[in-house]
Write a protein that holds these residues in place. Structure first.
Motif, PDB file in Angstrom:
ATOM      1  N   MET A 128      -6.841   4.028  22.483  1.00 30.46           N
ATOM      2  CA  MET A 128      -6.685   2.605  22.784  1.00 30.46           C
ATOM      3  C   MET A 128      -5.903   1.893  21.678  1.00 30.46           C
ATOM      4  O   MET A 128      -4.924   1.197  21.922  1.00 30.46           O
ATOM      5  N   LEU A 129      -6.327   2.139  20.447  1.00 32.28           N
ATOM      6  CA  LEU A 129      -5.609   1.548  19.337  1.00 32.28           C
ATOM      7  C   LEU A 129      -4.136   1.955  19.365  1.00 32.28           C
ATOM      8  O   LEU A 129      -3.237   1.157  19.132  1.00 32.28           O
ATOM      9  N   ASP A 130      -3.889   3.242  19.658  1.00 33.02           N
ATOM     10  CA  ASP A 130      -2.522   3.723  19.695  1.00 33.02           C
ATOM     11  C   ASP A 130      -1.720   3.013  20.770  1.00 33.02           C
ATOM     12  O   ASP A 130      -0.569   2.662  20.560  1.00 33.02           O
ATOM     13  N   GLU A 131      -2.343   2.797  21.925  1.00 36.73           N
ATOM     14  CA  GLU A 131      -1.633   2.117  22.995  1.00 36.73           C
ATOM     15  C   GLU A 131      -1.270   0.696  22.565  1.00 36.73           C
ATOM     16  O   GLU A 131      -0.153   0.231  22.770  1.00 36.73           O
ATOM     17  N   ILE A 132      -2.238   0.011  21.943  1.00 40.53           N
ATOM     18  CA  ILE A 132      -1.982  -1.356  21.510  1.00 40.53           C
ATOM     19  C   ILE A 132      -0.890  -1.395  20.447  1.00 40.53           C
ATOM     20  O   ILE A 132       0.014  -2.231  20.478  1.00 40.53           O
ATOM     21  N   ARG A 133      -0.966  -0.422  19.482  1.00 35.21           N
ATOM     22  CA  ARG A 133       0.048  -0.415  18.430  1.00 35.21           C
ATOM     23  C   ARG A 133       1.424  -0.096  19.010  1.00 35.21           C
ATOM     24  O   ARG A 133       2.423  -0.712  18.636  1.00 35.21           O
ATOM     25  N   LEU A 134       1.470   0.835  19.946  1.00 38.79           N
ATOM     26  CA  LEU A 134       2.736   1.168  20.615  1.00 38.79           C
ATOM     27  C   LEU A 134       3.325  -0.066  21.287  1.00 38.79           C
ATOM     28  O   LEU A 134       4.514  -0.389  21.127  1.00 38.79           O
ATOM     29  N   LEU A 135       2.495  -0.790  22.039  1.00 36.44           N
ATOM     30  CA  LEU A 135       2.996  -1.963  22.757  1.00 36.44           C
ATOM     31  C   LEU A 135       3.451  -3.057  21.798  1.00 36.44           C
ATOM     32  O   LEU A 135       4.445  -3.736  22.046  1.00 36.44           O
ATOM     33  N   TYR A 136       2.746  -3.203  20.694  1.00 37.99           N
ATOM     34  CA  TYR A 136       3.124  -4.239  19.726  1.00 37.99           C
ATOM     35  C   TYR A 136       4.483  -3.922  19.108  1.00 37.99           C
ATOM     36  O   TYR A 136       5.359  -4.780  18.996  1.00 37.99           O
ATOM     37  N   LEU A 137       4.663  -2.645  18.716  1.00 36.57           N
ATOM     38  CA  LEU A 137       5.948  -2.255  18.133  1.00 36.57           C
ATOM     39  C   LEU A 137       7.067  -2.396  19.160  1.00 36.57           C
ATOM     40  O   LEU A 137       8.151  -2.894  18.851  1.00 36.57           O
ATOM     41  N   LEU A 138       6.795  -1.996  20.395  1.00 33.58           N
ATOM     42  CA  LEU A 138       7.799  -2.168  21.446  1.00 33.58           C
ATOM     43  C   LEU A 138       8.113  -3.641  21.654  1.00 33.58           C
ATOM     44  O   LEU A 138       9.267  -4.039  21.853  1.00 33.58           O
ATOM     45  N   ASP A 139       7.083  -4.470  21.602  1.00 33.22           N
ATOM     46  CA  ASP A 139       7.273  -5.897  21.807  1.00 33.22           C
ATOM     47  C   ASP A 139       8.161  -6.494  20.706  1.00 33.22           C
ATOM     48  O   ASP A 139       9.061  -7.297  20.983  1.00 33.22           O
ATOM     49  N   LEU A 140       7.931  -6.097  19.470  1.00 28.11           N
ATOM     50  CA  LEU A 140       8.784  -6.560  18.369  1.00 28.11           C
ATOM     51  C   LEU A 140      10.218  -6.079  18.591  1.00 28.11           C
ATOM     52  O   LEU A 140      11.182  -6.816  18.351  1.00 28.11           O
ATOM     53  N   PHE A 141      10.362  -4.831  19.052  1.00 24.68           N
ATOM     54  CA  PHE A 141      11.692  -4.332  19.384  1.00 24.68           C
ATOM     55  C   PHE A 141      12.323  -5.194  20.479  1.00 24.68           C
ATOM     56  O   PHE A 141      13.496  -5.565  20.410  1.00 24.68           O
ATOM     57  N   GLY A 142      11.526  -5.547  21.484  1.00 20.93           N
ATOM     58  CA  GLY A 142      12.032  -6.369  22.587  1.00 20.93           C
ATOM     59  C   GLY A 142      12.535  -7.733  22.112  1.00 20.93           C
ATOM     60  O   GLY A 142      13.622  -8.161  22.491  1.00 20.93           O
ATOM     61  N   VAL A 143      11.771  -8.431  21.271  1.00 18.93           N
ATOM     62  CA  VAL A 143      12.246  -9.749  20.820  1.00 18.93           C
ATOM     63  C   VAL A 143      13.502  -9.591  19.976  1.00 18.93           C
ATOM     64  O   VAL A 143      14.407 -10.429  20.019  1.00 18.93           O
ATOM     65  N   SER A 144      13.584  -8.502  19.215  1.00 21.92           N
ATOM     66  CA  SER A 144      14.777  -8.278  18.400  1.00 21.92           C
ATOM     67  C   SER A 144      16.010  -8.108  19.284  1.00 21.92           C
ATOM     68  O   SER A 144      17.051  -8.727  19.061  1.00 21.92           O
ATOM     69  N   VAL A 145      15.897  -7.282  20.298  1.00 26.03           N
ATOM     70  CA  VAL A 145      17.020  -7.032  21.206  1.00 26.03           C
ATOM     71  C   VAL A 145      17.438  -8.314  21.929  1.00 26.03           C
ATOM     72  O   VAL A 145      18.627  -8.632  22.023  1.00 26.03           O
ATOM     73  N   PHE A 146      16.461  -9.079  22.403  1.00 26.60           N
ATOM     74  CA  PHE A 146      16.794 -10.304  23.123  1.00 26.60           C
ATOM     75  C   PHE A 146      17.370 -11.359  22.164  1.00 26.60           C
ATOM     76  O   PHE A 146      18.224 -12.154  22.561  1.00 26.60           O
TER      77      PHE A 146
END
Lengths: 207, 207, 207
Positions: B1-19
């Motif tokens: 669960m923690l891994d899923e949350i950490r994965l999504l958070y890192l992806l989310d930061l990547f997403g705001v960077s790209v946008f």
């Protein structure tokens, strides 16, 4: 403390009045009908504070909590229409008033945000949103590229003023002094930018 | 669960960077000043999630709760300005990154909505709003007809990916697998649409 | 009481259907793709009520609380696309339907606001927001100057109808009667304005 609150309230009413006038003049340049002018004036005057209140989940929204704002805005818009039927709008006075409005909204925006948020970056951003979003919506509705992104040193002045206002709170100065200096920074930067045509460097991509 | 949350958070930061990068490039094409570029980058990166949070009454808004987002956006925008002073932006890499950003926002949008809403249609719509509204506001502020309504298979990819992601939850697959497949659908549809110029049929009214 | 609520709910569904059709037709004139048409239809139909609910902090937003609205909107938009492939849209019927939609949203907007706010000016403004903001967002997304600011006696009709509806509550008339008269004022003003090209005076600034 009461004096500070009363001062800010009076300044805030002055701010919505000034922004209502600027909205009515923008609407006049687009040749809208009377109600369209009033709508643009209202949106210009309350857009920034409304966006701030929505983002901060601060209810009731300031103009729902205190309808005095709407009365001031509508009277200001109608007075603008009446005045400009006979005389040209006093452009210089308006630029000064607009700078004062921006300064007022920026500092009251910072203050209100500080009541619920402690992060300095968020406070500065909310202050700039309070000061600039009304004009931005006005420009989108008038189908212009928003002035905030063209007019030089506008959002910049709001960001700088809010930052100075926050930093001053670490000094021993009174809160009224902080308000005056913070507003002074906004007004000074705006007027200097107008006077000497200061602007941030542009970023232009070749296509 | 923690891994899923950490994965999504890192992806989310990547997403705001790209946008943020895509917003900065759009602003560059309009020749805005430096702050205007940063404002467009911020709005593009946070517009979708902010709209989602406001509609769901989810406070504090994600970037107020975690200002890391703003730092990532501002650094990304400034790096874009610096990079493009010397080199042309790598268009192909950007299209790929934009597809990845859309995929990330769509799936995180679905996840966040699922925490408070159970209706599948609403979840899919909120996922698409999270993925697409930032770009839509960018286009309105730049005074263009929003790309989302012209660029083919864009919102469509978000809707399809979110729907697949929801349906997978009725299978026994792990949630990380569901996330990867859901994002894969968004990215695959976007890249296929770009590669083969796929598009939905147009609707054209004679006047 | 139950009858009044059921009447208003059915009228409200009729209102979103009519506004979805008007949004789909506007999108068709811009030659968007199928999903773009549906998006514009949805935004036109729910924009006013969503803005009202956000400003009043009324959660869940009406279409999140009751997804029937979305189904009606999507079916209406698709039916519009299908119908106009073969026949020209019936302009006169649409103007009448649009007037009825405006009337419905105005009065339901007033009613919903009255549940949480007692100030008459705020109620009238929220009623007009409910009736007009969807069309305004439609026009901004289509990159037009919003019709609400050009089309004569549109917001005016909403403001007048809401005011009459509120004033009638001080008489002894039944609430169904008040609803019918309030809607009648909106429809009557709109149709009279279309028939005789009535309009408020324009405000035009010389530059």
């Amino acid at each position: 403390m009461l004096d500070e609150i009363r001062l800010l309230y009076l300044l805030d009413l002055f701010g919505v009045s000034v922004f209502a006038i600027s909205g009515a003049l923008a609407a006049g340049r687009k040749s809208l009908d009377l109600l369209g002018v009033v709508i643009i004036a209202v949106v210009t005057a309350i857009g920034g504070g409304t966006t701030r209140d929505l983002l901060l989940d601060r209810h009731p929204i300031f103009w729902i909590a205190d309808p005095t704002y709407l009365s001031v805005i509508i009277v200001s818009a109608l007075a603008t229409i009446w005045y400009t039927r006979h005389k040209a709008p006093p452009e210089k006075a308006l630029l000064l008033a607009d700078a004062l409005g921006l300064a007022v909204f920026t500092i009251t925006g910072a203050q209100i945000t500080q009541e619920v948020i402690s992060n300095g970056v968020i406070i500065v951003i909310m202050a700039a949103i309070t000061g600039t979003v009304g004009g931005l919506i006005r420009d989108v509705l008038s189908n212009d590229i928003p002035m905030i992104m063209r007019r030089d040193i506008y959002a910049t002045a709001a960001l700088a003023g809010a930052t100075v206002y926050l930093l001053l709170q670490f000094t021993g100065l009174s809160s009224v002094t902080n308000i005056i200096i913070g507003m002074g920074v906004v007004i000074g930067l705006r007027l200097a930018a107008i006077q000497w045509e200061l602007h941030l460097p542009r970023f232009r991509l070749e296509e």
